[in-house]
Design an enzyme around this catalytic site. Structure first.
Site, PDB file in Angstrom:
ATOM      1  N   CYS A   1       7.419   3.646  21.119  1.00 31.42           N
ATOM      2  CA  CYS A   1       6.348   4.027  21.940  1.00 31.42           C
ATOM      3  C   CYS A   1       6.372   2.945  23.153  1.00 31.42           C
ATOM      4  O   CYS A   1       5.575   2.085  22.820  1.00 31.42           O
ATOM      5  CB  CYS A   1       5.134   4.299  21.082  1.00 31.42           C
ATOM      6  SG  CYS A   1       3.791   5.179  21.883  1.00 31.42           S
TER       7      CYS A   1
ATOM      8  N   CYS B   1       2.485   2.556  23.815  1.00 34.32           N
ATOM      9  CA  CYS B   1       1.840   1.804  22.967  1.00 34.32           C
ATOM     10  C   CYS B   1       2.310   0.270  22.945  1.00 34.32           C
ATOM     11  O   CYS B   1       1.197  -0.461  23.076  1.00 34.32           O
ATOM     12  CB  CYS B   1       2.096   2.106  21.477  1.00 34.32           C
ATOM     13  SG  CYS B   1       2.053   3.825  21.058  1.00 34.32           S
ATOM     14  N   ASP B   2       3.437   0.005  23.060  1.00 27.56           N
ATOM     15  CA  ASP B   2       4.102  -1.267  22.986  1.00 27.56           C
ATOM     16  C   ASP B   2       4.620  -1.962  24.561  1.00 27.56           C
ATOM     17  O   ASP B   2       4.701  -3.189  24.299  1.00 27.56           O
ATOM     18  CB  ASP B   2       5.164  -1.352  22.043  1.00 27.56           C
ATOM     19  CG  ASP B   2       4.830  -0.758  20.513  1.00 27.56           C
ATOM     20  OD1 ASP B   2       3.588  -1.093  20.342  1.00 27.56           O
ATOM     21  OD2 ASP B   2       5.508  -0.319  19.870  1.00 27.56           O
TER      22      ASP B   2
END
Ligand code: FAD
Length: 312
Positions: free
Chosen positions: A138, A141-142
């Site tokens: 992701c 997300c990251d």
């Protein structure tokens, strides 16, 4: 065996969408029952470490802690958690029937489906072990965790190029790995990637091995034509080869879109069957975040409440 009790609301599966639906329906005094597979209680976020983008946690929170908090919050208002799965459903009647692995049939007036979707994996030995330690599925997300680092992005098709261009904003370099010799991405997207000095392409390539003990330190790339291998030192491996919404339980009953996601009458969470609502990543092609899953869990709860009120 049919359970005599008829529930007002049953939630299938226990990620951010399911727990939020349970919280709202519990506070509406509807005594929701949440079924979540024992192995995957809490959903996708339990497989990650630091979550920095869920509002309300200025110092971040560990994924499993966030999910335990959501669960406890729903339980505080009377939601009942059953760490067991539902293995078959009949959602077509006014009263929905859901069967657990022991064969007990649970009956409900409304069902909220929150089964999530799975990130496709490469199937390599160290992949799961190094998840959250350099391996990610992701970018949204990251990406932030990889500032100034060299990374590799395995793409499965055109849209994944967006992940690579997004990540290039943070990182030192992105090597895009693709099994064939070209992508059919939109011209605009391709032109943007090709002029980006941080992005390079490893065509006709696949990841043969993930290296690193506690964290990713490199990958071995294999040429898909010649079989030759070479080492690439990177601190991050992003896998962008697609998702599989978990809809197998509902095939033939709930309408799916061409990519296999549950269809809802957006902006509501109503499926094609009255009394059945769907929320979270099992519906969402686009955003796939904990906060968006939780938000649609709230919407599904409110839709279920209104449906029950109309029946009364
Ligand atoms: P899910 O969380 O997927 O839950 C659905 C249900 O599926 C759960 O009950 C679970 O029991 C079940 N389940 C899970 N896996 C399986 C399986 N393999 N087989 C059967 N059942 C299963 N989002 C953010 O906003 N911030 C982040 O930092 C972030 N980091 C992430 C890191 C990782 C490694 C992953 C995988 C995802 C991350 N996400 C992040 C995305 C976020 O986890 C999802 O968008 C969100 O969990 C979707 O919620 P959901 O309730 O729809 O489904």
């Amino acid at each position: 065996m049919t359970e005599p009790i008829e529930h007002e609301v049953v939630v299938i599966r226990s990620g951010p969408a399911g727990y939020t639906a349970a919280l709202y329906t519990a506070r509406a005094d509807l005594k929701p029952v949440v079924f979540g597979s024992a192995i995957f209680v809490g959903g996708a976020l339990t497989t990650t470490t630091e979550v920095e983008n869920f509002p309300g946690f200025p110092d971040g929170i560990q994924g499993p802690d966030l999910m335990n908090n959501m669960r406890a919050q729903a339980e505080r208002f009377g939601a009942v958690m059953i760490d067991d799965d539902i293995v078959s459903v009949d959602l077509t009647g006014d009263i929905k029937e859901l069967t657990d692995p022991e064969g007990t049939v649970h009956r409900a007036k409304t069902v909220i489906v929150a089964t999530g979707s799975g990130y496709r994996k490469l199937g390599l030995p160290r992949e799961d072990e190094l998840s959250g330690r350099g391996v990610s599925w992701c970018a949204t997300c990251d990406g932030f965790f990889f500032r100034g680092k060299d990374i590799v992005v395995v793409v499965g098709g055109d849209t994944a190029l967006e992940e690579a261009t997004f990540l290039s904003c943070f990182v030192a370099s992105v090597t895009v790995v693709y099994r064939r010799d070209s992508l059919r991405a939109s011209k605009v997207m391709q032109a943007r990637a090709q002029v980006d000095p941080k992005i390079s392409f490893a065509w006709n390539s696949e990841i043969a091995e993930i290296q690193g003990t506690d964290r990713v330190s490199g990958v071995v790339l294999r040429d898909t034509h010649t079989g030759e291998t070479r080492n690439l030192a990177v601190e991050g491996l992003f896998i962008a080869i697609g998702h599989d919404p978990r809809t197998e339980l509902f095939t033939g009953q709930l309408d799916l879109d061409p990519e296999g996601y549950l269809k809802v009458d957006a902006p509501s969470t109503c499926t094609n069957l009255p009394g059945v609502f769907a929320a979270g990543d099992v519906v969402d092609h686009t955003y796939r975040q904990a906060i968006t899953a939780a938000a649609s869990g709230c919407q599904a709860a409110l839709d279920a409440e209104r449906h029950l009120a109309a029946l009364a």
